[in-house]
Design a protein around this motif. Sequence first.
Motif, PDB file in Angstrom:
ATOM      1  N   GLU B  36       1.249  -1.358  -0.093  1.00  0.00           N
ATOM      2  CA  GLU B  36      -0.522   0.196   0.167  1.00  0.00           C
ATOM      3  C   GLU B  36       0.587   1.172   0.189  1.00  0.00           C
ATOM      4  N   GLN B  37       2.058   1.111   0.920  1.00  0.00           N
ATOM      5  CA  GLN B  37       2.597   2.307   1.033  1.00  0.00           C
ATOM      6  C   GLN B  37       3.564   2.182  -0.112  1.00  0.00           C
ATOM      7  N   ILE B  39       2.815   1.857  -3.445  1.00  0.00           N
ATOM      8  CA  ILE B  39       1.824   2.605  -4.127  1.00  0.00           C
ATOM      9  C   ILE B  39       1.762   4.224  -4.212  1.00  0.00           C
ATOM     10  N   ALA B  40       1.636   4.187  -2.610  1.00  0.00           N
ATOM     11  CA  ALA B  40       1.301   5.243  -1.985  1.00  0.00           C
ATOM     12  C   ALA B  40       2.483   6.447  -2.520  1.00  0.00           C
ATOM     13  N   ASN B  43       2.426   7.016  -6.494  1.00  0.00           N
ATOM     14  CA  ASN B  43       2.049   8.097  -6.627  1.00  0.00           C
ATOM     15  C   ASN B  43       2.095   9.345  -6.594  1.00  0.00           C
ATOM     16  N   TYR B 136      -3.106  17.222  -1.056  1.00  0.00           N
ATOM     17  CA  TYR B 136      -2.880  15.844  -0.095  1.00  0.00           C
ATOM     18  C   TYR B 136      -1.535  14.795  -0.095  1.00  0.00           C
ATOM     19  N   LYS B 139      -1.537  16.581   3.580  1.00  0.00           N
ATOM     20  CA  LYS B 139      -2.154  15.607   4.347  1.00  0.00           C
ATOM     21  C   LYS B 139      -1.594  14.372   4.564  1.00  0.00           C
ATOM     22  N   TYR B 140      -0.211  13.285   3.621  1.00  0.00           N
ATOM     23  CA  TYR B 140      -0.106  12.787   3.705  1.00  0.00           C
ATOM     24  C   TYR B 140       1.044  12.122   4.427  1.00  0.00           C
ATOM     25  N   GLU B 143       0.284  13.159   8.112  1.00  0.00           N
ATOM     26  CA  GLU B 143      -0.189  12.303   8.917  1.00  0.00           C
ATOM     27  C   GLU B 143       1.353  10.775   9.720  1.00  0.00           C
ATOM     28  N   TRP B 144       2.122  10.780   8.490  1.00  0.00           N
ATOM     29  CA  TRP B 144       3.245   9.789   8.686  1.00  0.00           C
ATOM     30  C   TRP B 144       3.875  10.146   9.678  1.00  0.00           C
ATOM     31  N   ARG B 147       2.091  10.185  12.817  1.00  0.00           N
ATOM     32  CA  ARG B 147       1.691   8.378  13.891  1.00  0.00           C
ATOM     33  C   ARG B 147       2.949   7.682  14.369  1.00  0.00           C
TER      34      ARG B 147
END
Lengths: 94, 252
Positions: B36-37, B39-40, B43, B136, B139-140, B143-144, B147
């Motif tokens: 998932e990451q 790909i993130a 992107n 985006y 934001k991404y 948040e990391w 986290r």
Amino acid sequence: MNANWPLWEIFIRSKSGLNHKHVGSLHASDAEMAIENARDVYCRRNEGVSIWVVESKNITASDPDDSDPFFEPAKDKVYRHPTFYDLPDEVKHM
Amino acid sequence: MANQQDLYQYLLRLGDNALILGQRLGEWCGHGPVLEQDIALTNIALDLIGQTRSWYQYAAEVEGKGRNEDEIAHFRDAIDFYNVLLVEQPNEDWAYTITRQFLFDAFNYYLHLELCDSKDAQVAAIANKSIKEITYHLKYSSEWMIRLGDGTEESHGKMQQAVDDLYMYAGEMTEPDELDQRMAATGVGADLQAIRPKYFEKVNEIMDRATLTLPENQYFQQGGKKGRHTEYLGFILADLQFMQRTYPGLEW
């Protein structure tokens, strides 16, 4: 790392007015991350306008062993489908 | 109305930041900690390469020598690249990659907010198109930061190390030089003086929420905007430019 992250089921609404459809599943540590991961994994090519995520463990599924008593009885009851009406051409999506 | 040579140089700065960071993120492709990451990050890399194309296409037009965006990317040496030092720093691990990303995204966000109101219609149009992507990205990466900074003892330690090592590259971005000042005066470029307090307010806010602390020594490295780079840029360009340098004009 992956082993610790729970699995989430992802539902995408492809455009306004349609239903959310199940598109697959992915790993994430919480709901917020699941939404972002879904955005990156499933919406890269303009597939959606809305995302739902549900942790897979919260989904209760029917038992495949019950499929005969569950689904078989519906098969021979054609009268439950509106197949005996002539539909006007203007009626779409039937 | 900005001097064409100034405008060209300014557009290269914008494009070079996006290209070099995009290339760095691309190095994660196939190596992300989880699918998932992976790909993130790729992107985000693709967003940045797309922005690079827009800036270089316009730069090529302003330059007026009939070059295209690929030639601008592939046929310049490190000394003719004007990206900030932060974006060329190596990926190292997830903590460094995220910290570098956040420190850049926060700047890039306020920069593009300003550029959306540029007096140059093309600059404003590119900024307006890019700001959604950059919003985006911020934001991404924010948040990391939170986290992992406010995560386990191990993740906190790794994030703090990355912040300690990378923060010295955070100051260059909002430190205006003569070109920045001339471009801001014409209303085409962004006013870095105005961005600076907003940038550091954002950085402080996220660091607080991530329970991370900024290093006490706040001496900032600079030089990238003038073409003076860390040793890393040469290696990035060797990777990036190899095919076109070896087979000029190669298409595929």
